[in-house]
Design a protein around this motif. Structure first.
Motif, mmCIF file in Angstrom:
data_model
loop_
_atom_site.group_PDB
_atom_site.id
_atom_site.type_symbol
_atom_site.label_atom_id
_atom_site.label_comp_id
_atom_site.label_asym_id
_atom_site.label_seq_id
_atom_site.Cartn_x
_atom_site.Cartn_y
_atom_site.Cartn_z
ATOM 1 N N MET A 21 0.843 -1.209 0.000
ATOM 2 C CA MET A 21 0.000 0.000 0.000
ATOM 3 C C MET A 21 0.873 1.253 0.000
ATOM 4 O O MET A 21 0.551 2.235 -0.665
ATOM 5 C CB MET A 21 -0.930 -0.034 1.209
ATOM 6 N N ARG A 22 1.954 1.211 0.805
ATOM 7 C CA ARG A 22 2.865 2.374 0.896
ATOM 8 C C ARG A 22 3.470 2.684 -0.487
ATOM 9 O O ARG A 22 3.557 3.857 -0.883
ATOM 10 C CB ARG A 22 3.962 2.073 1.917
ATOM 11 N N ASN A 23 3.856 1.607 -1.199
ATOM 12 C CA ASN A 23 4.440 1.814 -2.534
ATOM 13 C C ASN A 23 3.428 2.423 -3.498
ATOM 14 O O ASN A 23 3.782 3.220 -4.377
ATOM 15 C CB ASN A 23 4.938 0.481 -3.089
ATOM 16 N N LEU A 24 2.153 2.036 -3.357
ATOM 17 C CA LEU A 24 1.110 2.585 -4.221
ATOM 18 C C LEU A 24 0.963 4.090 -3.999
ATOM 19 O O LEU A 24 0.864 4.863 -4.957
ATOM 20 C CB LEU A 24 -0.221 1.859 -3.950
ATOM 21 N N TRP A 25 0.961 4.501 -2.701
ATOM 22 C CA TRP A 25 0.834 5.925 -2.413
ATOM 23 C C TRP A 25 2.043 6.698 -2.923
ATOM 24 O O TRP A 25 1.916 7.827 -3.410
ATOM 25 C CB TRP A 25 0.670 6.151 -0.906
ATOM 26 N N ILE A 26 3.216 6.088 -2.802
ATOM 27 C CA ILE A 26 4.422 6.758 -3.317
ATOM 28 C C ILE A 26 4.327 6.939 -4.826
ATOM 29 O O ILE A 26 4.660 7.993 -5.378
ATOM 30 C CB ILE A 26 5.678 5.933 -2.944
ATOM 31 N N PHE A 27 3.844 5.883 -5.502
ATOM 32 C CA PHE A 27 3.696 5.946 -6.961
ATOM 33 C C PHE A 27 2.702 7.033 -7.359
ATOM 34 O O PHE A 27 2.951 7.828 -8.282
ATOM 35 C CB PHE A 27 3.233 4.578 -7.479
ATOM 36 N N LEU A 28 1.537 7.076 -6.669
ATOM 37 C CA LEU A 28 0.509 8.073 -6.999
ATOM 38 C C LEU A 28 0.996 9.490 -6.740
ATOM 39 O O LEU A 28 0.729 10.418 -7.521
ATOM 40 C CB LEU A 28 -0.761 7.795 -6.196
ATOM 41 N N SER A 29 1.712 9.696 -5.635
ATOM 42 C CA SER A 29 2.206 11.033 -5.312
ATOM 43 C C SER A 29 3.293 11.474 -6.286
ATOM 44 O O SER A 29 3.398 12.658 -6.640
ATOM 45 C CB SER A 29 2.741 11.062 -3.875
#
Length: 279
Positions: free
Chosen positions: A1-9
């Protein structure tokens, strides 16, 4: 999940651009009649092409089913030809009573094995005794003669091809009353050429004339195409022609064939057998 937020940001600017672009295009299309009409026409074209491609793929996948259906329809239509009927005519003075009786029926079959480059060639079809196939039945296509049924089991049958030295077919040159025996493999192995023997040399034969089946056999209806005259040679005896016949059947591409069922064959053979016993 953390990687997804990093990707989106990290790519948020790109995603916001896509969202705003879609919203702006939607607003332009909705609020302007010209753009709205253009969008509808364009989308209809794209969807239509997509459906056309999908239907094309579906049609391709259903080719075998359609081919089977067409072959069955051809067999049914072939049974309605005049050559498939026997005309029982009684004439007395000026009164003529004519009755037509079905003499030939056709069973469609698919070729599952075939050879054209052997000394004696055979075909295998996916029809057997359970489908009404019997030994010594003739086999044809719309274009010409294929051969004769030799062996049968419940689901399959083998055909002694016309390209087989043991297969002899009664044939005649159209327009003449002379008949002879068509044989393949005499002096050549060309799968497109056979030899018509026993035609007297006083019969005028020319290249290009049609060669057809005769009524001398119970295997095929009279007049079914076999090929055309290619060359005329005088045989070693000198009294008969050896006629090279260009076969009309392309044996290398056979996929569907029709097995000929002569409904009168058993009656004729029984009578001829009794006549031979008397001798």
């Amino acid at each position: 999940m953390r990687n997804l937020w990093i990707f989106l940001s990290k790519y948020s600017a790109f995603f916001f651009f896509i969202i705003f672009f879609v919203c702006s295009v939607t607003m332009v299309v909705k609020n302007n009649s010209y753009q709205h009409a253009t969008f509808i026409n364009s989308s209809a074209t794209v969807v239509g092409e997509a459906y056309a491609r999908i239907n094309g793929y579906k049609s391709y996948l259903n080719l075998k089913e359609k081919a089977d259906l067409l072959a069955a329809e051809n067999a049914a239509l072939r049974q309605q030809l005049k050559t498939s009927f026997y005309y029982d005519s009684v004439t007395q003075r000026t009164v003529k009573d004519t009755l037509t009786k079905q003499q030939y029926t056709y069973i469609v079959a698919r070729v599952v094995n075939n050879s054209v480059n052997q000394k004696d060639n055979f075909l295998t079809i996916d029809r057997g005794t359970r489908h009404g196939i019997g030994k010594d039945m003739g086999v044809v296509t719309a274009n010409g003669v294929v051969g004769i049924i030799r062996n049968v089991n419940e689901r399959y049958a083998t055909i002694s091809s016309l390209l087989n030295s043991e297969t002899h077919v009664s044939a005649t040159v159209a327009g003449t009353n002379a008949f002879g025996s068509l044989i393949w493999g005499i002096g050549n192995s060309d799968p497109t050429i056979a030899i018509l023997q026993d035609i007297p040399n006083h019969i005028i034969v020319k290249p290009g004339q049609k060669v057809v089946t005769t009524s001398q056999s119970t295997l095929f209806p009279a007049g079914h195409p076999i090929g055309t005259v290619k060359r005329i040679n005088r045989n070693s005896g000198g009294s008969f022609w050896d006629i090279e016949v260009k076969l009309s059947t392309n044996f290398a591409t056979l996929e569907y064939v029709y097995v000929v069922n002569n409904l009168f064959a058993a009656e004729q053979k029984q009578l001829e057998a009794e006549n031979n016993k008397v001798k």
